[in-house]
Scaffold this motif. Structure first.
Motif, mmCIF file in Angstrom:
data_model
loop_
_atom_site.group_PDB
_atom_site.id
_atom_site.type_symbol
_atom_site.label_atom_id
_atom_site.label_comp_id
_atom_site.label_asym_id
_atom_site.label_seq_id
_atom_site.Cartn_x
_atom_site.Cartn_y
_atom_site.Cartn_z
ATOM 1 N N GLU A 94 -29.188 -39.501 -5.435
ATOM 2 C CA GLU A 94 -29.677 -38.461 -4.522
ATOM 3 C C GLU A 94 -29.339 -38.808 -3.081
ATOM 4 O O GLU A 94 -28.913 -37.948 -2.302
ATOM 5 C CB GLU A 94 -31.195 -38.318 -4.691
ATOM 6 C CG GLU A 94 -31.801 -37.224 -3.839
ATOM 7 C CD GLU A 94 -33.278 -37.005 -4.134
ATOM 8 O OE1 GLU A 94 -33.958 -36.463 -3.250
ATOM 9 O OE2 GLU A 94 -33.740 -37.371 -5.235
ATOM 10 N N LYS A 98 -26.991 -36.419 -0.597
ATOM 11 C CA LYS A 98 -27.568 -35.902 0.650
ATOM 12 C C LYS A 98 -26.780 -36.367 1.872
ATOM 13 O O LYS A 98 -26.554 -35.602 2.808
ATOM 14 C CB LYS A 98 -29.034 -36.325 0.772
ATOM 15 C CG LYS A 98 -29.971 -35.560 -0.136
ATOM 16 C CD LYS A 98 -31.414 -36.001 0.072
ATOM 17 C CE LYS A 98 -32.390 -35.151 -0.728
ATOM 18 N NZ LYS A 98 -33.797 -35.604 -0.561
ATOM 19 N N ASN A 119 -29.876 -31.550 -11.272
ATOM 20 C CA ASN A 119 -30.372 -32.136 -10.024
ATOM 21 C C ASN A 119 -29.247 -32.336 -9.009
ATOM 22 O O ASN A 119 -29.433 -32.093 -7.807
ATOM 23 C CB ASN A 119 -31.079 -33.462 -10.297
ATOM 24 C CG ASN A 119 -32.456 -33.280 -10.917
ATOM 25 O OD1 ASN A 119 -33.037 -32.189 -10.842
ATOM 26 N ND2 ASN A 119 -32.980 -34.320 -11.538
ATOM 27 N N LEU A 123 -29.019 -30.279 -5.326
ATOM 28 C CA LEU A 123 -28.909 -31.059 -4.087
ATOM 29 C C LEU A 123 -27.709 -30.627 -3.248
ATOM 30 O O LEU A 123 -27.620 -30.964 -2.071
ATOM 31 C CB LEU A 123 -28.791 -32.553 -4.414
ATOM 32 C CG LEU A 123 -30.086 -33.253 -4.842
ATOM 33 C CD1 LEU A 123 -29.779 -34.634 -5.405
ATOM 34 C CD2 LEU A 123 -31.065 -33.356 -3.678
#
Length: 208
Positions: A94, A98, A119, A123
């Motif tokens: 993650e 990001k 997921n 994102l």
């Protein structure tokens, strides 16, 4: 340099270069580009990878030259400082996704399960690398896309001239190819004609 998605979609194959010497890449890329391929990933576990990314981004401005095997922030800094136009990771992180979005660089994170894939998508990943695709095969892509049909998937691991069409037929946005695209035997012999014929045979299998 920024990732040219239109260029990528003309030939949706990521050519994965791992552990190739500079002089070998210099010979390969002109043929690769002339056949019509547009995208190359140089893995960070290749000797002098940042130098290679920087040099070949300049030498081949009409190719997307990215960095692979990016797993953490240090790797990301190395890749972006070298001028990589996209980031490929074997894992779902993650933090990495990001940060790539923050830096406005295309990112293909690795994922395997529906949860990881979803997921990564929410994102904001540019596309998701389904890895390893070797044992699950092209049918797995179809199964994933049945409920998650708006997600761009890139199959990596075990893609070859024998099954590349099946991956596209089952909904893949793109594929990643290493040894099957850059066979050591043909490259070691280095016959321009053999290599061009090999690249062309795979290029002819791409479904647009």
């Amino acid at each position: 340099m920024s990732f040219n998605i239109d260029l990528f979609e003309r030939a949706p194959v990521v050519g994965i270069m791992r552990h190739f010497e500079k002089n070998v890449i210099r010979k390969i890329l002109p043929i690769y580009e002339k056949v019509g391929f547009t995208t190359v990933e140089i893995t960070l576990n290749t000797k002098n990878a940042p130098e290679l990314i920087k040099e070949f981004s300049i030498r081949h401005p009409n190719l997307n030259i990215g960095a692979g095997t990016v797993c953490n922030m240090k790797d990301l800094d190395t890749a972006t400082n070298a001028g990589a136009s996209f980031i490929v990771s074997p894992i779902f992180s993650e933090e990495l996704i990001k940060e790539c979005i923050e830096r406005e660089i295309a990112v293909f994170p690795g994922a395997l399960t529906p949860t990881e894939i979803y997921n990564a998508h929410i994102l904001g990943a540019t596309a998701i690398k389904v890895f390893p695709a070797t044992n699950l095969g092209a049918k797995y892509i179809q199964d994933i896309l049945a409920p998650l049909d708006n997600i761009k998937l890139i199959a990596v691991g075990g893609v070859s001239i024998d099954n590349i069409k099946s991956f596209f037929n089952n909904g893949c946005y793109a594929v990643g190819m290493g040894g099957a695209l850059f066979p050591r035997k043909i490259i070691k012999e280095f016959s321009k004609e053999k290599l061009k014929k090999h690249f062309q045979s795979i290029f002819n299998e791409i479904i647009y």
